[in-house]
Write an enzyme that holds these catalytic residues in place. Structure first.
Site, PDB file in Angstrom:
ATOM      1  CE  LYS A  76      -3.553   2.412   2.655  1.00  0.00           C
ATOM      2  NZ  LYS A  76      -4.575   2.291   3.692  1.00  0.00           N
ATOM      3  CE  LYS A 133      -6.021   1.907  -0.377  1.00  0.00           C
ATOM      4  NZ  LYS A 133      -6.437   1.925   0.993  1.00  0.00           N
TER       5      LYS A 133
END
Ligand code: PBG
Length: 329
Positions: free
Chosen positions: A196, A254
């Site tokens: 992330k 992400k």
């Protein structure tokens, strides 16, 4: 004879294009993010995310029925926590009558087969808007991980099928797995936000939950000490491998579109399902451009979703899920 091979032959008609198409989007690809608030009859549109709403539990029940009837089978829950319930340690996160716990039950009550995943991180509960406990100008790792493990167990006990730690603390997957095993919650899965990035694309999401880091001299003003540097790739592969070793059932990259090189590279290395989160800013950009008439919404939406799947996503967390499935029909 010029040229024997003509690539355009396989593009001549819609039928031949269908026949040779490699990547097909189906409702099964999607994980649908949903925002939940207190109250009754609430359906507030999020300003920077047109078509996305904060829903109270009664409307959440209606929404998941609709999603299920459209062929969508999994949701990812986020809660907007009232300001007066926020503190540095996110105590409200462990309240078994808290909004998340009631939301999990509401989904299962309305639609028992719907797969429920829950966000596990402190930021919606944190008075500082951080994913962990803040002390001495730092976001503490190990102390935060203990809380995340407790939070995961409490979500699982409320009926969550998967917990989805989005915090980026080190070592949390192993500790969460152990905590779930200790409570004999052996079938509850972990989808780890493994790679992330510290991205500017999360802006609209932080509007939706009012969860942005607060502006103060004593606390970190961004999440760069725990979320990854957008410039790095080795680190992403390492993070994913460590999470799989610690027991992650699904790993995630992400944001989506700007990180598809990472998605493909990870896909080539791993043997667990890979999720990609097409985040709020990606959604907002297309909605805004389409509103201005600068991009064709449906064409660009499908192009982006197809690109994410082609890059290697087995699961796409996307705010476009409903729009896309409607279009597929
Ligand atoms: C919080 C969390 C964030 C998102 C998912 N979980 C925001 C953040 O890390 O600041 C972003 C999702 C989106 O932008 O759609 N841990």
């Amino acid at each position: 004879m010029y040229p024997l091979r003509r690539n355009r032959r396989l593009r001549t008609t819609a039928s031949v294009r269908r026949l040779v198409r490699e990547t097909i989007i189906t409702p099964d690809d999607f994980l649908v993010p949903l925002f939940v608030v207190e109250g009754r009859g609430v359906k507030e549109e999020i300003l920077s995310m047109p078509g996305q709403y904060r829903l109270s539990l009664d409307n959440l029940e209606k929404e998941v029925k609709e999603l299920w009837n459209m062929g969508l089978c999994a949701v990812l829950l986020f809660v907007k926590v009232p300001e007066n319930l926020k503190d540095n340690k996110g105590a409200e996160a462990l309240n078994e009558h808290g909004l998340m716990h009631r939301a999990i039950k509401a989904v299962k009550n309305s639609c028992p087969e719907m797969l429920v995943m829950t966000d596990v991180a402190l930021d919606p509960y944190s008075s500082f808007g951080h994913d962990g406990i803040v002390m001495g100008g730092e976001v503490l790792n190990d102390e935060t991980v203990e809380l995340l493990a407790e939070m995961s167990v409490s979500h699982a006990k409320a009926g969550a099928d998967f917990v989805a730690p989005s915090d980026m603390m080190d070592g949390r997957i192993g500790i969460i797995r152990e905590a779930l095993e200790d409570e004999e919650l052996t079938n509850v899965g972990i989808m780890s936000y493994s790679a992330k990035y510290a991205s500017g694309f999360y802006g609209p999401f932080r509007d939706a939950l009012d969860s942005a880091p607060v502006d103060s001299a004593e606390i970190p003003k961004d999440k760069k000490t725990y979320q990854m540097d957008p410039a790095n790739r080795f680190e992403a592969i390492k993070a994913v491998e460590m999470d799989i070793d610690e027991g992650a059932d699904i790993v995630m990259v992400k944001p989506g579109l700007a990180y598809l090189d990472i998605v493909r590279e990870i896909k080539n290395e791993i043997d667990v399902p890979l999720a990609v989160y097409q985040v709020s800013g990606e959604y907002a950009m297309l909605k805004a451009a389409a509103e201005k008439g600068w991009l064709d919404h449906d064409t660009v939406m499908m192009e982006q979703l197809t690109a994410i799947k082609r890059a290697g996503a087995n699961i796409i967390a996307s705010y476009f899920a409903k729009d896309a499935v409607r279009l597929l029909d």
